[in-house]
Scaffold this motif. Structure first.
Motif, PDB file in Angstrom:
ATOM      1  N   VAL A  63       0.848  -1.200   0.000  1.00 46.75           N
ATOM      2  CA  VAL A  63       0.000   0.000   0.000  1.00 46.75           C
ATOM      3  C   VAL A  63       0.879   1.243   0.000  1.00 46.75           C
ATOM      4  O   VAL A  63       0.657   2.171  -0.784  1.00 46.75           O
ATOM      5  N   HIS A  64       1.877   1.263   0.872  1.00 46.92           N
ATOM      6  CA  HIS A  64       2.792   2.409   0.910  1.00 46.92           C
ATOM      7  C   HIS A  64       3.464   2.614  -0.445  1.00 46.92           C
ATOM      8  O   HIS A  64       3.530   3.735  -0.951  1.00 46.92           O
ATOM      9  N   SER A  65       3.926   1.533  -1.025  1.00 51.04           N
ATOM     10  CA  SER A  65       4.599   1.613  -2.319  1.00 51.04           C
ATOM     11  C   SER A  65       3.662   2.127  -3.408  1.00 51.04           C
ATOM     12  O   SER A  65       4.040   2.994  -4.210  1.00 51.04           O
ATOM     13  N   ALA A  66       2.439   1.622  -3.430  1.00 51.67           N
ATOM     14  CA  ALA A  66       1.467   2.050  -4.442  1.00 51.67           C
ATOM     15  C   ALA A  66       1.125   3.532  -4.280  1.00 51.67           C
ATOM     16  O   ALA A  66       1.022   4.263  -5.268  1.00 51.67           O
ATOM     17  N   LEU A  67       0.973   3.977  -3.053  1.00 50.26           N
ATOM     18  CA  LEU A  67       0.678   5.394  -2.833  1.00 50.26           C
ATOM     19  C   LEU A  67       1.873   6.264  -3.208  1.00 50.26           C
ATOM     20  O   LEU A  67       1.698   7.348  -3.771  1.00 50.26           O
ATOM     21  N   ASP A  68       3.069   5.785  -2.896  1.00 50.99           N
ATOM     22  CA  ASP A  68       4.280   6.541  -3.222  1.00 50.99           C
ATOM     23  C   ASP A  68       4.486   6.688  -4.721  1.00 50.99           C
ATOM     24  O   ASP A  68       5.116   7.640  -5.172  1.00 50.99           O
ATOM     25  N   THR A  69       3.967   5.747  -5.496  1.00 51.13           N
ATOM     26  CA  THR A  69       4.133   5.787  -6.955  1.00 51.13           C
ATOM     27  C   THR A  69       2.850   6.234  -7.657  1.00 51.13           C
ATOM     28  O   THR A  69       2.691   6.008  -8.851  1.00 51.13           O
ATOM     29  N   ASP A  70       1.959   6.859  -6.889  1.00 54.84           N
ATOM     30  CA  ASP A  70       0.723   7.439  -7.424  1.00 54.84           C
ATOM     31  C   ASP A  70      -0.183   6.405  -8.091  1.00 54.84           C
ATOM     32  O   ASP A  70      -0.694   6.615  -9.190  1.00 54.84           O
ATOM     33  N   HIS A  71      -0.382   5.284  -7.384  1.00 59.59           N
ATOM     34  CA  HIS A  71      -1.291   4.227  -7.842  1.00 59.59           C
ATOM     35  C   HIS A  71      -2.315   3.920  -6.743  1.00 59.59           C
ATOM     36  O   HIS A  71      -2.308   2.827  -6.156  1.00 59.59           O
ATOM     37  N   PRO A  72      -3.206   4.871  -6.465  1.00 59.62           N
ATOM     38  CA  PRO A  72      -4.163   4.659  -5.366  1.00 59.62           C
ATOM     39  C   PRO A  72      -5.110   3.491  -5.596  1.00 59.62           C
ATOM     40  O   PRO A  72      -5.548   2.859  -4.627  1.00 59.62           O
ATOM     41  N   ASP A  73      -5.428   3.175  -6.853  1.00 59.90           N
ATOM     42  CA  ASP A  73      -6.323   2.037  -7.108  1.00 59.90           C
ATOM     43  C   ASP A  73      -5.670   0.728  -6.659  1.00 59.90           C
ATOM     44  O   ASP A  73      -6.335  -0.141  -6.087  1.00 59.90           O
ATOM     45  N   ALA A  74      -4.375   0.606  -6.908  1.00 61.97           N
ATOM     46  CA  ALA A  74      -3.652  -0.590  -6.469  1.00 61.97           C
ATOM     47  C   ALA A  74      -3.589  -0.642  -4.944  1.00 61.97           C
ATOM     48  O   ALA A  74      -3.757  -1.711  -4.346  1.00 61.97           O
ATOM     49  N   ALA A  75      -3.376   0.502  -4.324  1.00 56.26           N
ATOM     50  CA  ALA A  75      -3.336   0.557  -2.861  1.00 56.26           C
ATOM     51  C   ALA A  75      -4.677   0.122  -2.271  1.00 56.26           C
ATOM     52  O   ALA A  75      -4.724  -0.666  -1.319  1.00 56.26           O
ATOM     53  N   ALA A  76      -5.761   0.613  -2.851  1.00 54.40           N
ATOM     54  CA  ALA A  76      -7.092   0.245  -2.371  1.00 54.40           C
ATOM     55  C   ALA A  76      -7.343  -1.249  -2.547  1.00 54.40           C
ATOM     56  O   ALA A  76      -7.945  -1.893  -1.683  1.00 54.40           O
ATOM     57  N   GLU A  77      -6.871  -1.820  -3.641  1.00 53.72           N
ATOM     58  CA  GLU A  77      -7.056  -3.255  -3.868  1.00 53.72           C
ATOM     59  C   GLU A  77      -6.282  -4.078  -2.839  1.00 53.72           C
ATOM     60  O   GLU A  77      -6.772  -5.100  -2.358  1.00 53.72           O
ATOM     61  N   TYR A  78      -5.071  -3.644  -2.484  1.00 55.34           N
ATOM     62  CA  TYR A  78      -4.324  -4.346  -1.431  1.00 55.34           C
ATOM     63  C   TYR A  78      -5.097  -4.283  -0.118  1.00 55.34           C
ATOM     64  O   TYR A  78      -5.163  -5.283   0.614  1.00 55.34           O
ATOM     65  N   LEU A  79      -5.684  -3.147   0.189  1.00 58.11           N
ATOM     66  CA  LEU A  79      -6.464  -3.032   1.422  1.00 58.11           C
ATOM     67  C   LEU A  79      -7.690  -3.932   1.390  1.00 58.11           C
ATOM     68  O   LEU A  79      -8.025  -4.559   2.401  1.00 58.11           O
ATOM     69  N   ARG A  80      -8.346  -4.043   0.246  1.00 59.80           N
ATOM     70  CA  ARG A  80      -9.497  -4.961   0.135  1.00 59.80           C
ATOM     71  C   ARG A  80      -9.043  -6.408   0.349  1.00 59.80           C
ATOM     72  O   ARG A  80      -9.734  -7.192   1.003  1.00 59.80           O
ATOM     73  N   ALA A  81      -7.889  -6.758  -0.207  1.00 58.63           N
ATOM     74  CA  ALA A  81      -7.354  -8.118  -0.025  1.00 58.63           C
ATOM     75  C   ALA A  81      -7.017  -8.369   1.443  1.00 58.63           C
ATOM     76  O   ALA A  81      -7.275  -9.463   1.973  1.00 58.63           O
ATOM     77  N   MET A  82      -6.465  -7.370   2.107  1.00 60.30           N
ATOM     78  CA  MET A  82      -6.146  -7.507   3.524  1.00 60.30           C
ATOM     79  C   MET A  82      -7.432  -7.691   4.335  1.00 60.30           C
ATOM     80  O   MET A  82      -7.474  -8.502   5.267  1.00 60.30           O
ATOM     81  N   ASN A  83      -8.474  -6.971   3.969  1.00 57.39           N
ATOM     82  CA  ASN A  83      -9.754  -7.096   4.661  1.00 57.39           C
ATOM     83  C   ASN A  83     -10.330  -8.503   4.483  1.00 57.39           C
ATOM     84  O   ASN A  83     -10.846  -9.102   5.430  1.00 57.39           O
ATOM     85  N   ARG A  84     -10.230  -9.039   3.257  1.00 55.35           N
ATOM     86  CA  ARG A  84     -10.696 -10.416   3.020  1.00 55.35           C
ATOM     87  C   ARG A  84      -9.886 -11.409   3.852  1.00 55.35           C
ATOM     88  O   ARG A  84     -10.437 -12.370   4.406  1.00 55.35           O
TER      89      ARG A  84
END
Length: 96
Positions: A63-84
């Motif tokens: 998530v940190h990496s995705a946000l740092d590289t301006d990929h918020p959609d990827a960051a959100a998907e990692y968070l959804r996977a973590m929630n699952r």
């Protein structure tokens, strides 16, 4: 050997992951970073050395990496996977 995920730890991690995803959808990326950093600390300090802990720490890093590289959609998907993953962990024991 297996251990159950403590309910208070599960609740905190679930709340943090959900708040991180909400922050990303609201374009509040600094808030998302702070929330994920807290989830990382809780995972590191409150979970035993197990597969769930490794997966959550990996997810926080991504998530940190995705946000740092301006990929918020990827960051959100990692968070959804973590929630699952947290939901699945709540249904059974942790494996070491």
């Amino acid at each position: 050997m297996s251990r159950d995920l403590p309910s208070d730890v599960h609740a905190v991690l679930t709340q943090l992951v959900e708040e991180g995803e909400t922050a990303i959808s609201d374009a509040e990326f600094d808030t998302a970073r702070q929330t994920v950093a807290t989830a990382e600390t809780v995972s590191r300090n409150k979970l035993p050395d197990c597969e769930l802990r490794s997966q959550l720490l990996h997810g926080c890093e991504q998530v940190h990496s995705a946000l740092d590289t301006d990929h918020p959609d990827a960051a959100a998907e990692y968070l959804r996977a973590m929630n699952r993953r947290l939901a699945a962990a709540n249904d059974g024991p942790l494996s070491e």
